[in-house]
Design a protein around this motif. Structure first.
Motif, PDB file in Angstrom:
ATOM      1  N   GLY A 126       2.966  28.098 -27.652  1.00 13.43           N
ATOM      2  CA  GLY A 126       3.245  29.453 -27.150  1.00 13.43           C
ATOM      3  C   GLY A 126       4.054  30.278 -28.119  1.00 13.43           C
ATOM      4  O   GLY A 126       3.632  31.359 -28.537  1.00 13.43           O
ATOM      5  N   LEU A 127       5.196  29.783 -28.510  1.00 12.41           N
ATOM      6  CA  LEU A 127       6.070  30.560 -29.391  1.00 12.41           C
ATOM      7  C   LEU A 127       5.530  30.613 -30.821  1.00 12.41           C
ATOM      8  O   LEU A 127       5.722  31.594 -31.527  1.00 12.41           O
ATOM      9  N   HIS A 128       4.848  29.565 -31.217  1.00 10.44           N
ATOM     10  CA  HIS A 128       4.275  29.525 -32.580  1.00 10.44           C
ATOM     11  C   HIS A 128       3.340  30.709 -32.779  1.00 10.44           C
ATOM     12  O   HIS A 128       3.445  31.469 -33.732  1.00 10.44           O
ATOM     13  N   LEU A 129       2.413  30.857 -31.809  1.00  8.73           N
ATOM     14  CA  LEU A 129       1.397  31.910 -31.932  1.00  8.73           C
ATOM     15  C   LEU A 129       1.963  33.282 -31.632  1.00  8.73           C
ATOM     16  O   LEU A 129       1.578  34.271 -32.246  1.00  8.73           O
ATOM     17  N   ASP A 130       2.910  33.345 -30.693  1.00 10.65           N
ATOM     18  CA  ASP A 130       3.274  34.664 -30.159  1.00 10.65           C
ATOM     19  C   ASP A 130       4.574  35.209 -30.705  1.00 10.65           C
ATOM     20  O   ASP A 130       4.879  36.367 -30.497  1.00 10.65           O
ATOM     21  N   MET A 131       5.331  34.383 -31.437  1.00 16.54           N
ATOM     22  CA  MET A 131       6.566  34.922 -32.036  1.00 16.54           C
ATOM     23  C   MET A 131       6.743  34.481 -33.480  1.00 16.54           C
ATOM     24  O   MET A 131       7.099  35.304 -34.331  1.00 16.54           O
ATOM     25  N   ALA A 132       6.467  33.226 -33.779  1.00 13.48           N
ATOM     26  CA  ALA A 132       6.668  32.761 -35.165  1.00 13.48           C
ATOM     27  C   ALA A 132       5.658  33.424 -36.099  1.00 13.48           C
ATOM     28  O   ALA A 132       6.040  34.009 -37.132  1.00 13.48           O
TER      29      ALA A 132
ATOM     30  N   SER B 226      10.956  42.821 -34.984  1.00 10.58           N
ATOM     31  CA  SER B 226       9.568  43.171 -34.623  1.00 10.58           C
ATOM     32  C   SER B 226       8.885  42.135 -33.731  1.00 10.58           C
ATOM     33  O   SER B 226       8.032  42.496 -32.914  1.00 10.58           O
ATOM     34  N   ALA B 227       9.287  40.873 -33.849  1.00 14.76           N
ATOM     35  CA  ALA B 227       8.620  39.854 -33.013  1.00 14.76           C
ATOM     36  C   ALA B 227       8.932  40.097 -31.539  1.00 14.76           C
ATOM     37  O   ALA B 227       8.076  39.914 -30.669  1.00 14.76           O
TER      38      ALA B 227
END
Ligand SMILES: CC/C=C\C/C=C\C/C=C\C/C=C/C(=O)SCCNC(=O)CCNC(=O)[C@H](O)C(C)(C)COP(=O)(O)OP(=O)(O)OC[C@H]1O[C@@H](n2cnc3c(N)ncnc32)[C@H](O)[C@@H]1OP(=O)(O)O
Ligand SMILES: Cc1cc2nc3c(=O)[nH]c(=O)nc-3n(C[C@H](O)[C@H](O)[C@H](O)COP(=O)(O)OP(=O)(O)OC[C@H]3O[C@@H](n4cnc5c(N)ncnc54)[C@H](O)[C@@H]3O)c2cc1C
Length: 593
Positions: free
Chosen positions: A32-38, A207-208
């Motif tokens: 989840g966080l990899h794709l949507d924030m990292a 920006s993330a």
């Protein structure tokens, strides 16, 4: 500035992944966080060389990264984050450290057990000066053994209100060294000798968060449309009570109260989906602009994304609960899917910016506009806010015979937003004239500031809904969606009626007119309700709901679901004879004495 190199275009992948993340309705997953924030952070904050190194591996899932910003002691106030990154020019490294217990990174999704990298937000120190929170790309675990690296303590924060398939984690650094180039260097830089080069805008590192806030709007649309699908389908199956005595039990969807509970959630889901598309396009365009050196749209994007995030998450939380309650006892069962959808959706009221804080961020933007209006300035041809400069009709006109494209309703929303924005601005000025400093005056106006933001966001949502429905060419689809639009607009009129009645803009008679339009819309929607939700084509798997099954076989499958419970593997559970059986036997023996 020469055109910035095109980053590997995973934006669409990320944008779709984020929406798919929602459309899968899953309770969170290790990427989840990899794709949507990292990945968005790498896309927008890594320089060309760093992108060449990190982006292909990230897109290829050669590692899993999270976004580690929030700490045990601070989530909202980024200025007070305590994790430090101190530059050592001798070795050209940063030393990451968690100086206090409250500096422990706390909450980042997938940090506990899944991620082996993290975007870490830390206070950057170089040449003895602190330059504020900056992002660093840090390896946390060995890529082969997955064991935490030296100086790193990491783990899961334990069970939560929901999203319990996500390993939200904690993270502590004990003087961990990381290369200078682990600092994201697209905007701010630290040179080998330690000199700090500031960014063109000091919020580009955020920006993330903006990406997720924009994504959340469509996410809330998804949750509302999923749960109203469950509620509509179940309400078309469930028979309970009679309307006409002796005529037999009716489908509960035939009760006006049931329609009034569920259909507005359907309408809001559509409204949020349309505005979600708008804000994501604005985000993508603004990121492209920044790559070309143009940061002019950054404030608008921030203000709109904060306001939309706060309003849509709040209404989604309330709407999901309405859908659950509309399904009676079975709505309270895990079999309904409501506990899962609700506990995932409602987290968004908090993460990515607590809602009150987000409303106040948008209010900052509105106060700048109010100041310009009071100074007699002209609008800057910005469709999102220009209406604030205009003088609308002195009185509400929603009950006029013809309201082409709902112009009169939109002007009512504009009137309320304009009035509340200017009134709270004037109060801010007055309090300062009475001797309060700006910050105190701001705090004393905060509730009214939030109301002004909600009114502004309502205006934006309504206008976008009207404009998008107007573009539809298929007349049969348009007619059905216009029923939902009518419901949405007049339902919102009644939701903000106190504001419209407060200054006499709207009359009680016009409020009654709005209610009449709501009941009219409910009647028009009722015969199409099941077809409307079927048209979303949600799979049973993603609805996670026996009540919302497409085949409508609720009762047989509810019994099957219950029988599959581990508790029903045996008729008599071991605990019975050990405790309850023994207790009853002893009671019977005593009663014989
Ligand atoms: C639905 C989700 C889909 C996928 C996700 C996957 C999984 C889901 C689970 C969880 C994901 C969640 C992740 C997280 O929660 S990450 C952590 C999120 N944390 C926050 O949002 C922190 C909130 N706080 C802030 O953003 C800032 O502290 C705040 C904006 C409140 C204040 O900024 P700052 O601390 O810098 O204060 P000031 O110096 O006063 O600056 C204010 C000034 O700056 C402008 N500003 C602020 N932020 C931005 C921005 N992002 N972009 C542009 N401009 C910004 C602001 O307008 C002020 O300007 P001015 O009024 O001109 O002074
Ligand atoms: C499910 C979930 C997933 C998360 N995932 C991540 C993640 O992946 N990465 C990450 O870094 N973080 C993550 N977080 C943390 C999240 O971003 C923070 O919890 C959020 O930013 C709120 O900050 P806080 O918890 O410090 O709340 P606080 O800021 O302490 O809020 C407490 C109360 O104080 C109020 N308040 C605070 N400041 C102000 C102010 N200036 N004006 C008015 N009122 C104020 C708030 O409105 C709120 O009512 C996650 C959180 C949750 C719940």
């Amino acid at each position: 500035m020469e055109h910035a190199p095109k980053a590997i275009d995973v934006t669409n992948d990320v944008e779709m992944r984020t929406f798919n993340f929602f459309t899968m309705g899953i309770d969170g997953h290790p990427l989840g966080l990899h794709l949507d924030m990292a990945i968005p952070t790498i896309l927008n904050n890594a320089d060309e060389e760093q992108q060449k190194d990190w982006l292909p591996k990230a897109a290829n899932r050669e590692f899993i990264a999270t976004y580690a910003q929030t700490e045990m002691g601070h989530g909202t106030n980024l200025k007070k984050l305590e994790t430090t990154a101190t530059y050592d020019p001798k070795t050209q490294e940063f030393v990451l450290n968690s100086p206090t217990i409250t500096s422990t990174k706390w909450w980042p999704g997938n940090l506990g057990k899944s991620s082996n990298y993290a975007v870490v937000m830390a206070q950057l120190y170089t040449q003895g000066k602190c330059h504020g929170a900056h992002p660093f790309f840090v390896q946390l675990r060995d890529l082969n053994t997955h064991k935490p690296l030296k100086g790193i303590t990491v783990g899961d924060i334990g069970p939560k209100f929901g999203m319990n398939t996500v390993d939200n984690g904690f993270l502590q650094f004990d003087h961990v060294r990381t290369p200078r180039r682990s600092m994201f260097m697209k905007h701010a830089k630290v040179l080998p000798d330690g000199r700090y080069v500031p960014p063109v805008h000091d919020k580009l590192n955020y920006s993330a968060m903006v990406f997720i806030r924009a994504a959340i709007v469509s996410g809330m649309a998804y949750h509302l449309l999923v749960t109203s699908t469950i509620a509509v389908r179940y309400s078309a199956i469930r028979r309970q009570g009679e309307i006409t005595p002796g005529a037999g039990e009716v489908k509960v969807l035939d009760y006006q109260t049931q329609q009034h509970r569920i259909f507005p959630q359907l309408a809001r889901g559509l409204a949020f989906r349309l505005s979600g598309q708008y804000i994501m396009k604005l985000y993508t365009q603004t990121m492209d602009d920044i790559r070309n050196g143009d940061i002019s749209a950054v404030p608008d994007l921030h203000a709109l994304s904060c306001g939309l995030k706060a309003v849509t998450t709040h209404h989604a939380a309330l709407g999901l609960e309405q859908c659950r309650m509309a399904c009676g006892g079975h709505g309270y069962s895990q079999a309904s899917g409501f506990p899962l959808h609700y506990s995932v959706a409602v987290g968004a009221c908090t993460y990515e910016g607590e809602n009150m804080v987000m409303l106040l961020q948008t209010a900052r933007h509105l106060m700048k506009i109010a100041k310009a209006i009071r100074a007699g300035q002209s609008p800057k041809s910005n469709k999102i806010v220009d209406y604030l400069f205009h003088k609308g009709p002195p009185k509400c006109l929603i009950d006029q015979a013809y309201d082409t494209n709902y112009r009169n309703v939109l002007e009512s929303f504009e009137h309320l937003a304009r009035r509340q924005t200017l009134e709270v601005y004037d109060k801010l000025v007055q309090l300062q004239q009475q001797g309060r400093n700006y910050e105190q005056a701001w705090n004393d106006c905060a509730v009214e500031l939030c109301k002004a933001t909600r009114a502004h966001v309502r205006t934006f949502l309504a206008r976008t809904f009207v404009e998008e429905i107007d573009k539809i060419s298929d007349l049969s689809i348009k007619s059905v969606l216009q029923d939902l639009l009518q419901l949405y607009l007049y339902y919102e009129v009644t939701e903000c009626a106190t504001g419209l009645l407060e200054d006499g803009f709207m009359t009680g008679q016009q409020h009654k007119y709005a209610k009449k339009k709501i009941y009219e819309a409910l009647e028009k929607i009722r015969p199409n309700a099941v077809s409307i939700v079927d048209s979303f084509d949600f799979q049973d798997r993603e609805l996670h709901s026996v009540l919302g099954r497409r085949d409508g076989n609720v009762y047989e499958n509810l019994l099957k679901w219950a029988q599959s419970s581990p508790l029903n593997k045996t008729d008599v559970l071991p605990f019975h004879h050990k405790y309850l059986g023994k207790m009853m036997e002893e009671a019977r023996q005593r009663s014989k004495i």
